[in-house]
Scaffold this motif. Structure first.
Motif, PDB file in Angstrom:
ATOM      1  N   MET B   1     -34.463   5.763 -68.069  1.00  0.00           N
ATOM      2  CA  MET B   1     -33.781   4.912 -67.094  1.00  0.00           C
ATOM      3  C   MET B   1     -34.518   4.997 -65.764  1.00  0.00           C
ATOM      4  O   MET B   1     -35.090   6.042 -65.433  1.00  0.00           O
ATOM      5  CB  MET B   1     -32.319   5.390 -67.003  1.00  0.00           C
ATOM      6  N   THR B   2     -34.511   3.895 -65.002  1.00  0.00           N
ATOM      7  CA  THR B   2     -35.030   3.934 -63.634  1.00  0.00           C
ATOM      8  C   THR B   2     -33.920   3.441 -62.718  1.00  0.00           C
ATOM      9  O   THR B   2     -33.025   2.717 -63.146  1.00  0.00           O
ATOM     10  CB  THR B   2     -36.268   3.041 -63.450  1.00  0.00           C
ATOM     11  N   ALA B  19     -37.545   7.279 -61.180  1.00  0.00           N
ATOM     12  CA  ALA B  19     -36.964   7.930 -62.352  1.00  0.00           C
ATOM     13  C   ALA B  19     -36.022   9.021 -61.838  1.00  0.00           C
ATOM     14  O   ALA B  19     -36.256   9.580 -60.763  1.00  0.00           O
ATOM     15  CB  ALA B  19     -38.056   8.544 -63.214  1.00  0.00           C
ATOM     16  N   PRO B  20     -34.982   9.338 -62.603  1.00  0.00           N
ATOM     17  CA  PRO B  20     -34.012  10.333 -62.119  1.00  0.00           C
ATOM     18  C   PRO B  20     -34.627  11.680 -61.786  1.00  0.00           C
ATOM     19  O   PRO B  20     -34.153  12.377 -60.896  1.00  0.00           O
ATOM     20  CB  PRO B  20     -33.034  10.463 -63.286  1.00  0.00           C
ATOM     21  N   THR B  21     -35.697  12.055 -62.480  1.00  0.00           N
ATOM     22  CA  THR B  21     -36.261  13.387 -62.263  1.00  0.00           C
ATOM     23  C   THR B  21     -37.350  13.416 -61.195  1.00  0.00           C
ATOM     24  O   THR B  21     -37.936  14.472 -60.948  1.00  0.00           O
ATOM     25  CB  THR B  21     -36.844  13.939 -63.576  1.00  0.00           C
ATOM     26  N   GLU B  22     -37.606  12.280 -60.563  1.00  0.00           N
ATOM     27  CA  GLU B  22     -38.602  12.296 -59.484  1.00  0.00           C
ATOM     28  C   GLU B  22     -38.051  13.001 -58.270  1.00  0.00           C
ATOM     29  O   GLU B  22     -36.937  12.737 -57.826  1.00  0.00           O
ATOM     30  CB  GLU B  22     -38.991  10.869 -59.096  1.00  0.00           C
ATOM     31  N   THR B  23     -38.861  13.890 -57.703  1.00  0.00           N
ATOM     32  CA  THR B  23     -38.409  14.601 -56.512  1.00  0.00           C
ATOM     33  C   THR B  23     -38.755  13.809 -55.266  1.00  0.00           C
ATOM     34  O   THR B  23     -39.658  12.958 -55.264  1.00  0.00           O
ATOM     35  CB  THR B  23     -39.052  15.989 -56.430  1.00  0.00           C
ATOM     36  N   ARG B  31     -45.312   7.380 -53.453  1.00  0.00           N
ATOM     37  CA  ARG B  31     -44.829   6.005 -53.388  1.00  0.00           C
ATOM     38  C   ARG B  31     -44.907   5.439 -51.987  1.00  0.00           C
ATOM     39  O   ARG B  31     -45.319   4.311 -51.773  1.00  0.00           O
ATOM     40  CB  ARG B  31     -43.372   5.922 -53.853  1.00  0.00           C
ATOM     41  N   LEU B  64     -33.959  15.837 -55.865  1.00  0.00           N
ATOM     42  CA  LEU B  64     -34.231  14.620 -56.604  1.00  0.00           C
ATOM     43  C   LEU B  64     -34.125  13.457 -55.623  1.00  0.00           C
ATOM     44  O   LEU B  64     -33.199  13.403 -54.819  1.00  0.00           O
ATOM     45  CB  LEU B  64     -33.224  14.434 -57.732  1.00  0.00           C
ATOM     46  N   VAL B  66     -33.134  10.588 -56.031  1.00  0.00           N
ATOM     47  CA  VAL B  66     -31.867   9.881 -56.190  1.00  0.00           C
ATOM     48  C   VAL B  66     -30.755  10.597 -55.412  1.00  0.00           C
ATOM     49  O   VAL B  66     -29.802   9.982 -54.951  1.00  0.00           O
ATOM     50  CB  VAL B  66     -31.533   9.719 -57.684  1.00  0.00           C
ATOM     51  N   GLN B  67     -30.898  11.925 -55.227  1.00  0.00           N
ATOM     52  CA  GLN B  67     -29.872  12.652 -54.493  1.00  0.00           C
ATOM     53  C   GLN B  67     -30.029  12.489 -52.981  1.00  0.00           C
ATOM     54  O   GLN B  67     -29.147  12.886 -52.220  1.00  0.00           O
ATOM     55  CB  GLN B  67     -29.898  14.144 -54.870  1.00  0.00           C
ATOM     56  N   GLN B  69     -30.278   9.582 -51.672  1.00  0.00           N
ATOM     57  CA  GLN B  69     -29.677   8.288 -51.366  1.00  0.00           C
ATOM     58  C   GLN B  69     -28.450   8.490 -50.488  1.00  0.00           C
ATOM     59  O   GLN B  69     -27.624   9.362 -50.749  1.00  0.00           O
ATOM     60  CB  GLN B  69     -29.276   7.606 -52.675  1.00  0.00           C
TER      61      GLN B  69
END
Lengths: 301, 153
Positions: B1-2, B19-23, B31, B64, B66-67, B69
């Motif tokens: 999942m992205t 990706a969820p596991t990207e730090t 990026r 992460l 995503v965290q 955000q």
């Protein structure tokens, strides 16, 4: 971005029930993530490759520090070490936790790492378990069948293994706070001043003095970094009962401690050295807690 | 999942797909090409990846993306304001508290966050606040003296 990364599912649970549902549906594949300081470190080292992550950090119910009547302090599983370190409520009700929290890793880790995550990760060298063992805390674990409580002395099964099952979540830590005048101390040993990631030993002591002659009436001793799990030093505590921590008493305590601990050789220290240090550290921590109890008693009278 | 999401970095919103596991350290560097945040131990020990999350120092190698955000992230690139160096940056240059510079962003952000909260910190408090930042070049003395000089102003 690795292929492994894109293959991992991620969901942010808004409630405990949602989190439990995700765990149940995943049949043990999903892993709870809170502050992430332990988990993402393992992921970076490729020691843990997740297929599904359940982020619980937004679940309101798991936050918060609450002091209740009858000497109870309730800590939500998502309370961070930094929040414990800075909390005036904790400092007032249970200063042992404040003193211990300051020793954890460094500020960056304390800003993210949670008490619940720390306990569930169960690295044998962590600081909080030693203090919670000395305090006789209990934890509340919630699962499909409801909530159950586990004494902290029953919580640690082995290194990185706890009483929490795959489909459960640790929601709260309940601490019986010490009476006024209780002596306390937390002392940590390690090669560095801070941020040790290898061989550390921590000792937590709480003790109350008896009415006459200054002997110890009640004592709790917790140790980390001395075996596969943190321990409550029962035999040394029994030796200290009714006594003052003089040299002879401390030597007997240290000898009794050796029966309970099982440290391993590692690249920094030998098991023998760790055994020696554990005894010395326990004596120093007991002495400091005793001195504080004496001072508190003098101030009260 | 992205996951497609917005990240707030130094006051600006960035749209990223992760990706969820990207730090966060990888998202910042690879990026967004913001390479002021450095990457070293990947275990949260060295402090070279330090960023501020809602003003508090954290290890971006352990966060992460995503965290992050919903939070306000400050990187070293965000320390200067209107092309003016932050007083800590100016002091580090003036007192030559930089050698290779690898640890410097981490020290600057940690010191900024600490002095924001404790502007009159003494030497002992500053040393304790920096306990999680490693430097292999300077021996720490100049770094501590420099931060102390800013606190004493």
């Amino acid at each position: 971005m690795s292929a492994t990364g894109t293959d991992c599912d991620y969901v942010r649970a808004r409630t405990v029930e949602e989190a439990l549902d995700h765990l149940q549906v995943s049949e043990g594949q999903a892993k709870i993530i809170a502050g992430g300081v332990a988990l993402v470190s393992l992921m970076n080292q490729k020691l843990f490759v997740p297929t599904a992550l359940v982020d619980i950090t937004r679940i309101e119910r798991l936050h918060g520090i609450r002091r209740e009547p009858n000497r109870v302090l309730r800590l939500g599983a998502l309370v961070t070490h930094g929040e414990i370190e800075r909390s005036p409520v904790v400092r007032q009700a249970c200063p042992l936790l404040t003193e211990m929290a300051k020793e954890i890793a460094c500020g960056r880790i304390r800003n993210r790492g949670t008490l619940g995550g720390n306990l569930c990760h169960a690295d044998p060298q962590e600081d909080p378990p030693a203090a919670l063992l000395a305090l006789g805390a209990i934890v509340r674990i919630v699962g499909p069948g409801g909530v159950r409580t586990v004494a902290i002395s029953d919580f640690f099964v082995d290194s990185f293994q706890t009483a929490v099952q795959e489909n459960e979540l640790l929601e709260e830590i309940v601490v019986p706070t010490p009476q006024q005048g209780t002596g306390f101390a937390y002392i940590k040993f390690g090669p560095r001043r801070a941020m040790d990631y290898s061989s550390t030993i921590g000792v937590a002591v709480l003790l109350r003095l008896g009415a006459a002659r200054g002997g110890v009436a009640e004592v709790g001793i917790g140790l980390s970094g001395v075996g596969p799990t943190p321990i409550r030093a029962e035999a040394p505590a029994r030796i200290l009962m009714g006594q003052k921590p003089d040299r002879e008493v401390c030597e007997r305590m240290s000898a009794a401690l050796q029966e309970q601990i099982d440290p391993l050789d590692d690249f920094q220290f030998s098991a023998d050295y760790k055994r020696h240090v554990a005894g010395v550290l326990m004596r120093r921590t007991v002495e400091r807690a005793y001195a504080r109890a004496v001072t508190a008693g003098q101030e009260a009278s | 999942m992205t996951l497609e999401m917005m990240l707030n970095i130094n006051g600006l919103e960035h749209r990223v797909t992760v990706a969820p596991t990207e730090t966060l350290v990888d998202v910042l560097r690879d990026r967004l090409h913001m390479t002021g945040t450095h990457k070293d131990c990947c275990m949260g020990i060295c402090g070279s990846c330090t960023v501020l999350l809602d003003g508090h120092p954290v290890s971006s190698c352990l966060l992460l993306a995503v965290q992050a955000q919903g939070a306000q992230i400050t990187t070293i690139e965000g320390l200067e304001q209107d092309s003016a160096l932050h007083p800590l940056q100016a002091a580090f240059l003036k007192h030559a508290a930089v050698q290779c510079g690898y640890c410097t962003p981490g020290f600057l952000l940690t010191a900024k966050a600490f002095l924001d909260e404790y502007p009159r910190a003494n030497r002992e408090e500053i040393v304790a606040a920096l306990e999680g930042n490693l430097c292999r070049c300077t021996g720490y003395v100049k770094i501590i003296e420099t931060i102390l000089s800013v606190a004493e102003r």
